[in-house]
Design a protein around this motif. Structure first.
Motif, PDB file in Angstrom:
ATOM      1  N   LEU A   5     -18.861  -4.725  24.263  1.00 58.61           N
ATOM      2  CA  LEU A   5     -18.010  -3.674  23.716  1.00 58.61           C
ATOM      3  C   LEU A   5     -16.554  -4.111  23.634  1.00 58.61           C
ATOM      4  CD1 LEU A   5     -19.396  -0.407  25.300  1.00 58.61           C
ATOM      5  CD2 LEU A   5     -19.497  -1.121  22.930  1.00 58.61           C
ATOM      6  N   SER A   6     -16.090  -4.863  24.631  1.00 62.20           N
ATOM      7  CA  SER A   6     -14.696  -5.308  24.585  1.00 62.20           C
ATOM      8  C   SER A   6     -14.495  -6.310  23.443  1.00 62.20           C
ATOM      9  CB  SER A   6     -14.288  -5.915  25.936  1.00 62.20           C
ATOM     10  OG  SER A   6     -15.030  -7.090  26.183  1.00 62.20           O
ATOM     11  N   GLY A   7     -15.487  -7.146  23.171  1.00 63.18           N
ATOM     12  CA  GLY A   7     -15.388  -8.080  22.041  1.00 63.18           C
ATOM     13  C   GLY A   7     -15.391  -7.329  20.715  1.00 63.18           C
ATOM     14  N   LEU A   8     -16.216  -6.301  20.598  1.00 63.62           N
ATOM     15  CA  LEU A   8     -16.275  -5.496  19.377  1.00 63.62           C
ATOM     16  C   LEU A   8     -14.979  -4.734  19.176  1.00 63.62           C
ATOM     17  CD1 LEU A   8     -18.108  -4.589  17.064  1.00 63.62           C
ATOM     18  CD2 LEU A   8     -18.865  -2.719  18.513  1.00 63.62           C
ATOM     19  N   LEU A   9     -14.414  -4.223  20.274  1.00 62.81           N
ATOM     20  CA  LEU A   9     -13.142  -3.515  20.194  1.00 62.81           C
ATOM     21  C   LEU A   9     -12.015  -4.463  19.771  1.00 62.81           C
ATOM     22  CD1 LEU A   9     -11.628  -0.871  20.677  1.00 62.81           C
ATOM     23  CD2 LEU A   9     -11.268  -1.597  23.032  1.00 62.81           C
ATOM     24  N   THR A  13      -9.936  -4.012  16.300  1.00 65.41           N
ATOM     25  CA  THR A  13      -8.484  -3.846  16.383  1.00 65.41           C
ATOM     26  C   THR A  13      -7.784  -4.884  15.512  1.00 65.41           C
ATOM     27  OG1 THR A  13      -8.712  -3.059  18.644  1.00 65.41           O
ATOM     28  CG2 THR A  13      -6.530  -3.760  17.963  1.00 65.41           C
ATOM     29  N   LEU A  14      -8.298  -6.100  15.536  1.00 61.78           N
ATOM     30  CA  LEU A  14      -7.728  -7.156  14.704  1.00 61.78           C
ATOM     31  C   LEU A  14      -7.898  -6.817  13.208  1.00 61.78           C
ATOM     32  CD1 LEU A  14      -6.438  -9.980  14.702  1.00 61.78           C
ATOM     33  CD2 LEU A  14      -8.755 -10.908  14.592  1.00 61.78           C
ATOM     34  N   PHE A  15      -9.053  -6.283  12.842  1.00 59.00           N
ATOM     35  CA  PHE A  15      -9.313  -5.925  11.443  1.00 59.00           C
ATOM     36  C   PHE A  15      -8.398  -4.790  10.988  1.00 59.00           C
ATOM     37  CE2 PHE A  15     -11.636  -3.365   8.301  1.00 59.00           C
ATOM     38  CZ  PHE A  15     -11.735  -4.308   7.287  1.00 59.00           C
ATOM     39  N   VAL A  16      -8.247  -3.751  11.799  1.00 62.92           N
ATOM     40  CA  VAL A  16      -7.391  -2.621  11.445  1.00 62.92           C
ATOM     41  C   VAL A  16      -5.938  -3.075  11.353  1.00 62.92           C
ATOM     42  CG1 VAL A  16      -6.499  -0.406  12.280  1.00 62.92           C
ATOM     43  CG2 VAL A  16      -8.947  -0.875  12.349  1.00 62.92           C
ATOM     44  N   GLY A  17      -5.505  -3.956  12.241  1.00 63.83           N
ATOM     45  CA  GLY A  17      -4.135  -4.467  12.192  1.00 63.83           C
ATOM     46  C   GLY A  17      -3.894  -5.292  10.938  1.00 63.83           C
ATOM     47  N   ALA A  18      -4.889  -6.081  10.527  1.00 64.47           N
ATOM     48  CA  ALA A  18      -4.734  -6.892   9.315  1.00 64.47           C
ATOM     49  C   ALA A  18      -4.695  -6.011   8.074  1.00 64.47           C
ATOM     50  CB  ALA A  18      -5.868  -7.902   9.208  1.00 64.47           C
ATOM     51  N   MET A  19      -5.425  -4.924   8.079  1.00 66.26           N
ATOM     52  CA  MET A  19      -5.436  -4.029   6.926  1.00 66.26           C
ATOM     53  C   MET A  19      -4.141  -3.226   6.823  1.00 66.26           C
ATOM     54  SD  MET A  19      -8.149  -4.813   5.459  1.00 66.26           S
ATOM     55  CE  MET A  19      -8.220  -3.616   4.181  1.00 66.26           C
ATOM     56  N   ALA A  20      -3.449  -3.036   7.918  1.00 69.26           N
ATOM     57  CA  ALA A  20      -2.208  -2.265   7.903  1.00 69.26           C
ATOM     58  C   ALA A  20      -1.034  -3.097   7.389  1.00 69.26           C
ATOM     59  CB  ALA A  20      -1.901  -1.747   9.309  1.00 69.26           C
ATOM     60  N   LEU A  21      -1.139  -4.422   7.390  1.00 74.78           N
ATOM     61  CA  LEU A  21      -0.059  -5.269   6.911  1.00 74.78           C
ATOM     62  C   LEU A  21       0.031  -5.198   5.389  1.00 74.78           C
ATOM     63  CD1 LEU A  21      -0.626  -8.468   9.069  1.00 74.78           C
ATOM     64  CD2 LEU A  21       1.217  -6.802   9.294  1.00 74.78           C
ATOM     65  N   PRO A  22       1.211  -5.348   4.845  1.00 74.96           N
ATOM     66  CA  PRO A  22       1.317  -5.393   3.388  1.00 74.96           C
ATOM     67  C   PRO A  22       0.670  -6.673   2.868  1.00 74.96           C
ATOM     68  CG  PRO A  22       3.434  -5.866   4.376  1.00 74.96           C
ATOM     69  CD  PRO A  22       2.514  -5.453   5.485  1.00 74.96           C
ATOM     70  N   PRO A  23       0.191  -6.650   1.644  1.00 71.00           N
ATOM     71  CA  PRO A  23      -0.466  -7.849   1.122  1.00 71.00           C
ATOM     72  C   PRO A  23       0.530  -9.010   1.021  1.00 71.00           C
ATOM     73  CG  PRO A  23      -0.215  -6.193  -0.596  1.00 71.00           C
ATOM     74  CD  PRO A  23       0.187  -5.552   0.686  1.00 71.00           C
TER      75      PRO A  23
END
Length: 101
Positions: A5-9, A13-23
């Motif tokens: 679960l900690s690896g999935l979290l 978190t890394l995916f959501v952070g990358a999506m929040a960055l501007p292109p």
């Protein structure tokens, strides 16, 4: 299980952070640019038609004069031609009367 679960979290978190960055790459924004090319909304008036020599013709034939046709960005001359006159169609019979009940 907690390790999984900690690896999935961490991955989510890394995916959501990358999506929040501007292109990082330059993206194209839609904008209206008027086109001033050879095509027009309404074509200009056609030139005078050239003189055509009408060939002699017999009964049942008729001469259709030539005309200008607008093709994209200019006119093209379509020459006249002889066509056969079609006999008139026979009259259609009158429809049967309809009497509602």
């Amino acid at each position: 299980m907690l390790k999984h679960l900690s690896g999935l979290l961490a991955v989510s978190t890394l995916f959501v952070g990358a999506m929040a960055l501007p292109p990082l790459s330059g993206t194209a924004h839609a904008q209206f640019v008027p086109y001033n090319g050879p095509y027009r909304q309404t074509p200009p008036p056609p030139p005078r038609p050239p003189r055509e020599r009408i060939p002699p013709h017999g009964r049942g034939m008729r001469w259709v004069p030539g005309h200008w046709v607008w093709i994209g960005n200019g006119y093209q001359w379509t020459p006249g031609r002889m066509v056969r006159i079609r006999p008139p169609a026979p009259p259609r019979p009158a429809p049967a009367p309809f009497y509602p009940r």
